[in-house]
Write an enzyme that holds these catalytic residues in place. Structure first.
Site, mmCIF file in Angstrom:
data_model
loop_
_atom_site.group_PDB
_atom_site.id
_atom_site.type_symbol
_atom_site.label_atom_id
_atom_site.label_comp_id
_atom_site.label_asym_id
_atom_site.label_seq_id
_atom_site.Cartn_x
_atom_site.Cartn_y
_atom_site.Cartn_z
ATOM 1 N N LYS A 235 -23.633 -52.720 -70.964
ATOM 2 C CA LYS A 235 -25.095 -52.605 -71.010
ATOM 3 C C LYS A 235 -25.567 -53.166 -72.350
ATOM 4 O O LYS A 235 -25.177 -52.658 -73.404
ATOM 5 C CB LYS A 235 -25.520 -51.133 -70.865
ATOM 6 N N LYS A 247 -40.880 -44.049 -74.476
ATOM 7 C CA LYS A 247 -40.180 -42.948 -75.147
ATOM 8 C C LYS A 247 -41.091 -42.311 -76.195
ATOM 9 O O LYS A 247 -41.957 -42.985 -76.758
ATOM 10 C CB LYS A 247 -38.933 -43.480 -75.850
ATOM 11 N N ASP A 317 -37.725 -46.004 -67.970
ATOM 12 C CA ASP A 317 -36.754 -45.712 -69.027
ATOM 13 C C ASP A 317 -35.340 -45.568 -68.455
ATOM 14 O O ASP A 317 -34.367 -45.542 -69.207
ATOM 15 C CB ASP A 317 -37.181 -44.435 -69.771
ATOM 16 N N GLU A 319 -33.570 -47.789 -67.216
ATOM 17 C CA GLU A 319 -33.496 -49.248 -67.039
ATOM 18 C C GLU A 319 -32.065 -49.774 -67.041
ATOM 19 O O GLU A 319 -31.783 -50.781 -66.403
ATOM 20 C CB GLU A 319 -34.321 -49.934 -68.133
ATOM 21 N N ARG A 321 -29.347 -48.742 -65.690
ATOM 22 C CA ARG A 321 -28.718 -48.770 -64.363
ATOM 23 C C ARG A 321 -29.240 -49.916 -63.514
ATOM 24 O O ARG A 321 -28.512 -50.447 -62.669
ATOM 25 C CB ARG A 321 -28.903 -47.409 -63.669
HETATM 26 N N1 BES Z 1 -30.743 -45.647 -73.340
HETATM 27 C C1 BES Z 1 -31.149 -44.457 -72.737
HETATM 28 C C2 BES Z 1 -30.106 -43.345 -72.813
HETATM 29 C C3 BES Z 1 -29.801 -42.801 -74.192
HETATM 30 C C4 BES Z 1 -30.488 -41.690 -74.648
HETATM 31 C C5 BES Z 1 -28.827 -43.349 -74.949
HETATM 32 C C6 BES Z 1 -30.199 -41.179 -75.892
HETATM 33 C C7 BES Z 1 -28.522 -42.821 -76.200
HETATM 34 C C8 BES Z 1 -29.232 -41.738 -76.661
HETATM 35 C C9 BES Z 1 -31.462 -44.665 -71.263
HETATM 36 O O1 BES Z 1 -31.942 -45.917 -70.928
HETATM 37 C C10 BES Z 1 -32.500 -43.650 -70.882
HETATM 38 O O2 BES Z 1 -33.563 -43.717 -71.432
HETATM 39 N N2 BES Z 1 -32.159 -42.760 -69.982
HETATM 40 C C11 BES Z 1 -33.037 -41.742 -69.566
HETATM 41 C C12 BES Z 1 -32.847 -41.554 -68.081
HETATM 42 C C13 BES Z 1 -33.908 -40.705 -67.444
HETATM 43 C C14 BES Z 1 -35.258 -41.405 -67.516
HETATM 44 C C15 BES Z 1 -33.519 -40.450 -66.037
HETATM 45 C C16 BES Z 1 -32.684 -40.460 -70.324
HETATM 46 O O3 BES Z 1 -31.501 -40.232 -70.602
HETATM 47 O O4 BES Z 1 -33.588 -39.716 -70.674
HETATM 48 ZN ZN ZN Z 2 -31.374 -47.490 -72.209
HETATM 49 ZN ZN ZN Z 3 -34.083 -46.056 -71.170
#
Ligand code: BES
Ligand code: ZN
Ligand code: ZN
Length: 471
Positions: A235, A247, A317, A319, A321
């Site tokens: 990724k 965010k 967010d 994204e 996946r």
């Molecule tokens: N890149 C983030 C995940 C992440 C969070 C990595 C904190 C490192 C530290 C990912 O793209 C994301 O934002 N995931 C969301 C998914 C949710 C919207 C289902 C998350 O983890 O909140």
């Molecule tokens: Zn991410």
């Molecule tokens: Zn994200």
């Protein structure tokens, strides 16, 4: 700071100070036992005691094993780097500790100086590993391999640590090209025109609001008679603002690390080629920036992915996946691999489940997972299994498309993300695939083990250990 292996006893090795690892029981056997106990040294793990007048640095270890030595070596190198000593020496007489000492000293001594107007002043120039004996050649081979892996880990850290104005999808592609040139790897890069021809609409949607073009990077290392073929998918979100599902300000800070999977797989192929492993390695990276803008993709959009599976976007967010769905599909078509591993900072939920130090591993093959538990043990990385089940899978159902990009329930988010990816793994590859969520393990704001502030290089040591043990 340099680490050097020399074929001499510690007594005959010239250096300013001797670094000596000891357990509580070892203190009384030491010829400086009296001074050490007077100084209040109890040999607790990662505690240090300088006896400057004796040119000795005592380093506490809980027990005599690789994990304790790795962590203590990291503590020692940090202290040495802020001292005035220009050289140090330690004894290496046990094959089990070659990796631990190299990792502790090299990774624990890592500094990211790229943005400092003046790099930190360090007097320490060399640490000698004094290793005298008939089997020196064996030690030397192990030392050289450990150095390749440690340096590949630092290479990964350096890219992750760079700021998002420096590393965007286009510059990441240039960096991959440079690595390919230097390590004689094959390299193919698709820009947005190429991605459109490949119908990679999920990946394109994520990058649409960025001023930088999304890039698909494919590198391959092809030795003459490979024992196995491995596909590594990373990724590469060079920045994750969350998109329109923006965010919160405090969660956005550190999101330059959302490219850690991509940087990790680059480190892995670098190491594989430098170790000259008999394994064909393919790296596929989806390099994308998730931004906001008038043309941004939206919650409520329905995307037709490369595999024709339609995806309802309910949160922009989630994204990573979407990018991986298209890259995994592309990778499976291009290469018939024996193993497919993806590395991604995919979910905050993985940290909730396992803590921030542990990489989450998901997949269908328990046997394959177990091989990674072994690789974790020998490499010093932490890995924990998160099991799939059909109840969680149902939570990804969409009322209007084939699948939703987020779960309808708030629990088990790391696993539902893994199950989303599973939807894009072809039937014949189910047992060959594992997903590694490195959201917690890839980046740290407080030093731990041989990791310092910033990127850790998670996955590199783990995968190298797996690849080195394939027969
Ligand atoms: N890149 C983030 C995940 C992440 C969070 C990595 C904190 C490192 C530290 C990912 O793209 C994301 O934002 N995931 C969301 C998914 C949710 C919207 C289902 C998350 O983890 O909140
Ligand atoms: Zn991410
Ligand atoms: Zn994200």
């Amino acid at each position: 700071m340099q680490l050097e292996l020399i074929n001499k006893s510690t007594d005959k090795t010239k250096a300013d100070i001797l670094v000596s690892f000891m357990t509580k029981e070892d203190i009384e056997k030491n010829k400086e036992a009296k001074l050490l106990s007077q100084a209040g040294f109890k040999a607790e793990q990662d505690t240090l005691c300088f006896l400057h007048e004796k040119a000795l640095l005592a380093c506490g270890i809980e027990k005599l094993d690789a994990a304790s030595i790795r962590s203590a070596a990291a503590a020692a190198v940090k202290a040495l780097k802020s001292s005035n000593y220009t050289s140090a020496k330690t004894q290496l007489s046990d094959m089990r500790f070659v990796n631990a000492l190299v990792e502790g000293f090299v990774l624990g001594g890592y500094d990211f100086n790229f943005y400092r107007s003046e790099p930190k002043k360090v007097a320490l120039e060399t640490i000698f590993l004094a290793c005298e004996g008939a089997n020196f050649a064996e030690f030397e081979a192990a030392f050289n391999e450990a150095m390749v892996v440690a340096q590949a880990t630092c290479f990964t850290r350096d890219i992750v640590n760079k700021a998002p104005q420096e590393i965007n999808p286009e510059t990441l592609a240039l960096l991959a090209k440079k690595l390919a040139f230097e390590n004689s790897l094959e390299c193919t890069i698709l820009d947005e025109e190429g991605l459109k021809k490949e119908n990679m609409n999920a990946m394109l949607a994520v990058g649409r609001a960025s001023v930088h073009q999304s890039q698909l990077i494919h590198l391959s290392y092809k030795p003459a008679n490979p024992k196995k073929i491995i596909t590594l998918v990373g990724k590469g979100l060079t920045y994750d603002s969350g998109g329109l599902s923006l965010k919160a300000p405090t969660s956005m800070v550190t999101m330059k690390m959302d490219k850690a999977g991509a940087c990790g797989v680059l480190g892995m192929i670098k190491a594989a080629s430098e170790l000259k492993l008999d394994i064909e390695v393919h790296v596929f990276i989806g390099a994308v920036e998730n931004m906001v803008g008038g043309n941004a993709y939206k919650p409520d959009d329905v995307l037709v992915s490369r595999s024709k599976t339609t995806i309802e976007v309910r949160n922009t967010d989630a994204e990573g996946r979407l990018v991986l769905a298209d890259v995994l599909d592309y990778a499976q078509e291009k290469v018939q691999a024996d193993y497919i591993f993806d590395f991604a900072t995919l979910t905050g939920a993985c940290m909730v489940a396992l803590g921030q130090y542990t990489t989450g591993v998901m997949g269908h093959s328990n046997a394959l997972k177990h091989r990674f538990f072994d690789a974790a043990n020998s490499s010093g990385e932490l890995v924990g299994s998160l099991p799939f089940n059909n109840h969680l899978k149902k939570l990804l159902k969409s009322e209007i498309a084939d699948i939703s990009n987020v779960s309808s329930k708030p629990y088990g988010g790391a696993i539902t993300a893994g199950l989303f990816l599973d939807k894009f793994i072809k039937e014949e590859n189910k047992e060959k695939w594992l997903h590694f969520d490195i959201a917690g393990s890839a980046y740290t704001e407080a030093a731990w083990d041989c990791n310092v502030y910033g990127a850790t290089g998670a996955g590199v040591r783990l995968m190298c250990s797996f690849m080195q043990n394939i027969d």
